[in-house]
Design a protein around this motif. Structure first.
Motif, PDB file in Angstrom:
ATOM      1  N   SER A  25      -2.389  17.379 -42.767  1.00 54.38           N
ATOM      2  CA  SER A  25      -4.118  16.878 -42.980  1.00 54.38           C
ATOM      3  C   SER A  25      -4.090  15.773 -42.839  1.00 54.38           C
ATOM      4  O   SER A  25      -3.969  15.861 -41.712  1.00 54.38           O
ATOM      5  CB  SER A  25      -4.226  17.931 -44.836  1.00 54.38           C
ATOM      6  OG  SER A  25      -3.649  16.605 -45.264  1.00 54.38           O
ATOM      7  N   SER A  26      -4.859  15.141 -43.764  1.00 50.18           N
ATOM      8  CA  SER A  26      -5.185  13.268 -43.494  1.00 50.18           C
ATOM      9  C   SER A  26      -3.647  13.238 -43.016  1.00 50.18           C
ATOM     10  O   SER A  26      -3.524  11.792 -42.609  1.00 50.18           O
ATOM     11  CB  SER A  26      -5.952  13.169 -44.367  1.00 50.18           C
ATOM     12  OG  SER A  26      -7.654  14.013 -44.369  1.00 50.18           O
ATOM     13  N   ASP A  51      -0.900  23.783 -41.321  1.00 45.14           N
ATOM     14  CA  ASP A  51      -1.847  22.878 -41.560  1.00 45.14           C
ATOM     15  C   ASP A  51      -2.098  23.223 -43.443  1.00 45.14           C
ATOM     16  O   ASP A  51      -2.284  24.073 -44.276  1.00 45.14           O
ATOM     17  CB  ASP A  51      -3.169  23.677 -40.536  1.00 45.14           C
ATOM     18  CG  ASP A  51      -4.678  22.701 -41.093  1.00 45.14           C
ATOM     19  OD1 ASP A  51      -4.988  21.986 -41.610  1.00 45.14           O
ATOM     20  OD2 ASP A  51      -5.373  23.247 -40.073  1.00 45.14           O
ATOM     21  N   VAL A  52      -3.082  22.176 -43.663  1.00 47.56           N
ATOM     22  CA  VAL A  52      -3.509  22.363 -45.083  1.00 47.56           C
ATOM     23  C   VAL A  52      -4.665  21.044 -45.637  1.00 47.56           C
ATOM     24  O   VAL A  52      -4.461  20.826 -46.212  1.00 47.56           O
ATOM     25  CB  VAL A  52      -2.663  21.127 -46.633  1.00 47.56           C
ATOM     26  CG1 VAL A  52      -0.834  22.802 -46.165  1.00 47.56           C
ATOM     27  CG2 VAL A  52      -1.124  19.608 -45.717  1.00 47.56           C
ATOM     28  N   SER A  53      -5.070  21.474 -44.072  1.00 45.09           N
ATOM     29  CA  SER A  53      -6.738  20.972 -44.288  1.00 45.09           C
ATOM     30  C   SER A  53      -7.205  21.231 -44.921  1.00 45.09           C
ATOM     31  O   SER A  53      -7.322  22.556 -45.527  1.00 45.09           O
ATOM     32  CB  SER A  53      -6.818  20.781 -43.093  1.00 45.09           C
ATOM     33  OG  SER A  53      -7.575  21.457 -42.499  1.00 45.09           O
ATOM     34  N   PHE A  54      -8.847  21.293 -45.496  1.00 46.90           N
ATOM     35  CA  PHE A  54      -9.167  21.522 -46.907  1.00 46.90           C
ATOM     36  C   PHE A  54      -9.808  22.971 -46.247  1.00 46.90           C
ATOM     37  O   PHE A  54     -10.356  23.497 -47.205  1.00 46.90           O
ATOM     38  CB  PHE A  54     -10.985  20.696 -47.326  1.00 46.90           C
ATOM     39  CG  PHE A  54     -11.728  21.100 -45.825  1.00 46.90           C
ATOM     40  CD1 PHE A  54     -12.812  21.208 -45.847  1.00 46.90           C
ATOM     41  CD2 PHE A  54     -11.442  19.694 -45.019  1.00 46.90           C
ATOM     42  CE1 PHE A  54     -13.631  21.057 -44.962  1.00 46.90           C
ATOM     43  CE2 PHE A  54     -12.735  18.886 -43.955  1.00 46.90           C
ATOM     44  CZ  PHE A  54     -13.393  20.118 -44.105  1.00 46.90           C
ATOM     45  N   SER A  55     -10.594  23.176 -44.943  1.00 44.97           N
ATOM     46  CA  SER A  55     -10.732  24.262 -44.087  1.00 44.97           C
ATOM     47  C   SER A  55      -9.686  25.568 -44.768  1.00 44.97           C
ATOM     48  O   SER A  55     -10.063  26.485 -45.246  1.00 44.97           O
ATOM     49  CB  SER A  55     -10.833  25.068 -43.228  1.00 44.97           C
ATOM     50  OG  SER A  55      -9.249  24.066 -42.454  1.00 44.97           O
ATOM     51  N   VAL A  56      -8.539  25.321 -45.350  1.00 44.42           N
ATOM     52  CA  VAL A  56      -7.580  26.137 -45.473  1.00 44.42           C
ATOM     53  C   VAL A  56      -7.793  26.754 -46.791  1.00 44.42           C
ATOM     54  O   VAL A  56      -7.157  28.231 -46.977  1.00 44.42           O
ATOM     55  CB  VAL A  56      -6.012  26.023 -45.373  1.00 44.42           C
ATOM     56  CG1 VAL A  56      -4.999  26.574 -45.672  1.00 44.42           C
ATOM     57  CG2 VAL A  56      -5.695  25.324 -43.959  1.00 44.42           C
ATOM     58  N   GLU A  57      -8.001  26.392 -47.344  1.00 42.74           N
ATOM     59  CA  GLU A  57      -8.745  26.159 -49.264  1.00 42.74           C
ATOM     60  C   GLU A  57      -8.705  28.118 -49.348  1.00 42.74           C
ATOM     61  O   GLU A  57      -8.618  28.842 -49.639  1.00 42.74           O
ATOM     62  CB  GLU A  57      -9.473  25.584 -49.645  1.00 42.74           C
ATOM     63  CG  GLU A  57      -9.527  26.249 -51.368  1.00 42.74           C
ATOM     64  CD  GLU A  57      -8.726  25.551 -51.947  1.00 42.74           C
ATOM     65  OE1 GLU A  57      -8.395  24.552 -51.981  1.00 42.74           O
ATOM     66  OE2 GLU A  57      -8.799  26.334 -53.071  1.00 42.74           O
ATOM     67  N   THR A  74      -8.530  16.279 -43.956  1.00 44.83           N
ATOM     68  CA  THR A  74      -8.900  16.458 -42.293  1.00 44.83           C
ATOM     69  C   THR A  74      -8.219  17.118 -41.633  1.00 44.83           C
ATOM     70  O   THR A  74      -6.279  16.815 -41.538  1.00 44.83           O
ATOM     71  CB  THR A  74      -9.259  15.321 -41.630  1.00 44.83           C
ATOM     72  OG1 THR A  74      -8.555  14.364 -41.569  1.00 44.83           O
ATOM     73  CG2 THR A  74     -10.939  15.154 -42.488  1.00 44.83           C
ATOM     74  N   THR A  75      -7.548  17.550 -40.157  1.00 41.47           N
ATOM     75  CA  THR A  75      -7.168  18.179 -39.443  1.00 41.47           C
ATOM     76  C   THR A  75      -5.754  16.996 -38.494  1.00 41.47           C
ATOM     77  O   THR A  75      -6.099  16.744 -37.644  1.00 41.47           O
ATOM     78  CB  THR A  75      -7.123  19.776 -38.835  1.00 41.47           C
ATOM     79  OG1 THR A  75      -7.929  19.620 -39.323  1.00 41.47           O
ATOM     80  CG2 THR A  75      -6.198  19.868 -38.305  1.00 41.47           C
TER      81      THR A  75
END
Lengths: 259, 254
Positions: free
Chosen positions: A89-90, A45-51, A116-117
């Motif tokens: 992600s997206s 998962d590399v969506s923004f929340s992984v930051e 997004t995921t």
């Protein structure tokens, strides 16, 4: 004199849904040895929340790749495991296709986060690709089993493509399990950073059940200790799946111990 | 020219210990060997292994192989009499060099080759003359009062392939004709397949039709085929009473 690097990979497309992927040439695998192959796909998962824990996640992936390379050399099975790495992600992007452990460079495991995921899309595509390449290997007499590990911190953010729904993930798992060319297939869903978030944890548990993942493990805050433990868990899962080939069953579930 | 050598063996349903053994040596002079131990002889699994190992050490003559195998076992602590009995086993070897496959067989088994058209093989039955119908083992060569050998060929399995020379006892030579890519040796266990449900024997030609062809090369090309064949047998409901072994050399034009 420049060294000529032989290209040992080929571009392939699944016949069912035309998903493109790359993989080691089967002629190359035959030449380097190994009558068995374990197909491992890591979905990150590399969506923004992984930051917020990106650095730890990268450390985890590099540690896992280094660990499995070390195990491969020690066990003599380094030419019997093929690793594929996909980020989602997206967009769902293949970072590298199925390649031998010796051809993986831990330094390559860098994450670019944002978006997004699209977990459903990533899992559906991974299963179909695994099934297709597994079939190709079996046609050339390789004994094959497979392992898919999806690492995510969140729930699906549905895209617009109706193909990528929960039912599609479930169907892709069923198709893979019904594929007689594969000795076994094991799917592990890893929820990171979710222990303190009951809503996400419940969503993942429901997803595990509905899509029929074989196992789900979760972690709390993704710190340095968690990264190491998760890397060890990935190494153990891959090594036990590789060792289980020919036994007719999937590998045994290994508990993830954090901290 | 690229060459590969590989071997595989598998226990039969009526055995508790696998008495077949097969081994391959790769490199400039690729060679393979296999041995099928006599079930009535004690420690024949060890004898089969010793004979195969001996063939890579003293492979010029079957006499030399038998002598060496006996020494391997006695130096390992086995009593001489027991070692003499243990090596009651067949020995088949195949080597490649100077554009030819050199196959030698002492005892029963199968010898054949694969070309673009498919496989061809003959069953070999060098037997004891005027005695019971038992194979002529290399061990008999060590006995001054041992039985005499005779040859009994059954070239009826299929077209044995081009270049086959059956004139000399114990030796089958294949000139590597254009298109011939593999030579193989196999134990007689391949003749003991049966349909599990019906308890009905499966003709060896049918078994070999399912087994062949070898596909891609590589150091495990026989083991891969054996593994896929095992899965195919499970699907067909086939099993084999006797142990089976097969070893092959593959040549590829680069």
């Amino acid at each position: 004199m420049p060294r000529i690097r032989l290209d040992h990979k080929e571009k392939l497309t699944t016949p069912a849904s035309s998903y493109s992927y790359s993989a080691a040439r089967i002629e190359h695998l035959a030449e380097v040895g190994g009558a068995d192959q374990t197909l491992v796909t890591i979905l990150s998962d590399v969506s923004f929340s992984v930051e917020e824990f990106k650095a730890e996640m990268e450390r985890c992936l590099r540690g896992a790749v280094t660990g499995i390379q070390r195990w491969g050399k020690a066990s003599g099975r380094d030419n019997s495991v093929l690793l594929r790495w996909v980020t989602f992600s997206s967009e769902v992007e293949e970072q590298h296709g199925f390649r031998l452990l010796s051809e993986c460079d831990p330094a390559d495991y860098r994450l670019e986060v944002g978006g997004t995921t699209h977990l459903y899309e990533a899992a559906t595509k991974a299963n179909e690709v695994t099934g297709h390449y597994g079939q190709r290997l079996a046609e050339e007499d390789f004994r094959v089993n497979a392992l898919t590990i999806a690492i995510t911190d969140g729930q699906e953010y549905p895209g617009t493509d109706p193909k990528f729904r929960l039912a599609g993930v479930t169907a892709s798992f069923e198709a893979l399990r019904g594929q007689e060319e594969l000795d076994s297939h094991c799917g592990i869903l890893v929820g990171v950073n979710v222990e303190g978030n009951p809503g996400i944890r419940k969503w993942l548990a429901d997803f595990e059940t509905a899509a029929r993942w074989d196992h789900m493990v979760t972690t709390g805050d993704f710190g340095e200790g968690t990264a190491t433990d998760l890397a060890d868990f990935i190494v153990s899962s891959i090594s036990s799946t590789s060792a289980a080939i020919g036994s007719g069953g999937a590998s045994q579930s290994i508990p993830l111990t954090v901290g | 020219m690229k060459t590969w050598a590989d071997a595989a063996f598998r226990i039969g349903s009526s055995h508790e210990v696998c008495e077949d053994y097969a081994m391959a040596r790769t490199g400039n002079r690729p060679a393979v060997a296999l041995s099928d131990g006599c079930s009535g002889a004690e420690n024949t699994d060890l004898g089969a292994r010793a004979l195969v190992l001996a063939s890579f050490q003293s492979g010029d003559t079957f006499y030399g192989c038998a002598l060496r195998a006996e020494s391997i076992l006695t130096f390992s602590g086995m009593e001489f009499k027991k070692a003499e009995e243990a090596i009651l086993a067949t020995l088949l070897t195949c080597a490649y060099g100077d554009g030819k496959f050199f196959v030698k067989a002492c005892g029963d088994g199968l010898v054949g080759c694969q070309d673009a058209a498919g496989w061809g093989a003959v069953t070999l039955s060098p037997q004891v003359v005027n005695g019971s119908e038992r194979p002529y083992y290399p061990a008999y060569l060590l006995r001054h009062d041992g039985p005499r050998f005779g040859m009994h060929w059954q070239p009826s399995l299929g077209d044995p392939g081009p270049g086959l020379d059956l004139d000399r006892p114990f030796t089958v030579d294949y000139a590597r004709q254009p298109g011939v890519s593999h030579a193989f040796i196999a134990s007689d266990g391949w003749t003991t397949f049966y349909e599990v449900a019906a308890r009905k024997p499966v003709p060896v030609s049918e078994v070999l039709d399912e087994f062949f062809p070898f596909k891609l090369g590589g150091p495990a090309f026989v083991r891969r085929r054996m593994s896929a064949f095992k899965r195919r047998c499970a699907k067909l409901g086939w099993d084999h009473y006797d142990d089976i072994s097969i070893a092959a050399i593959r040549t590829e034009d680069e």
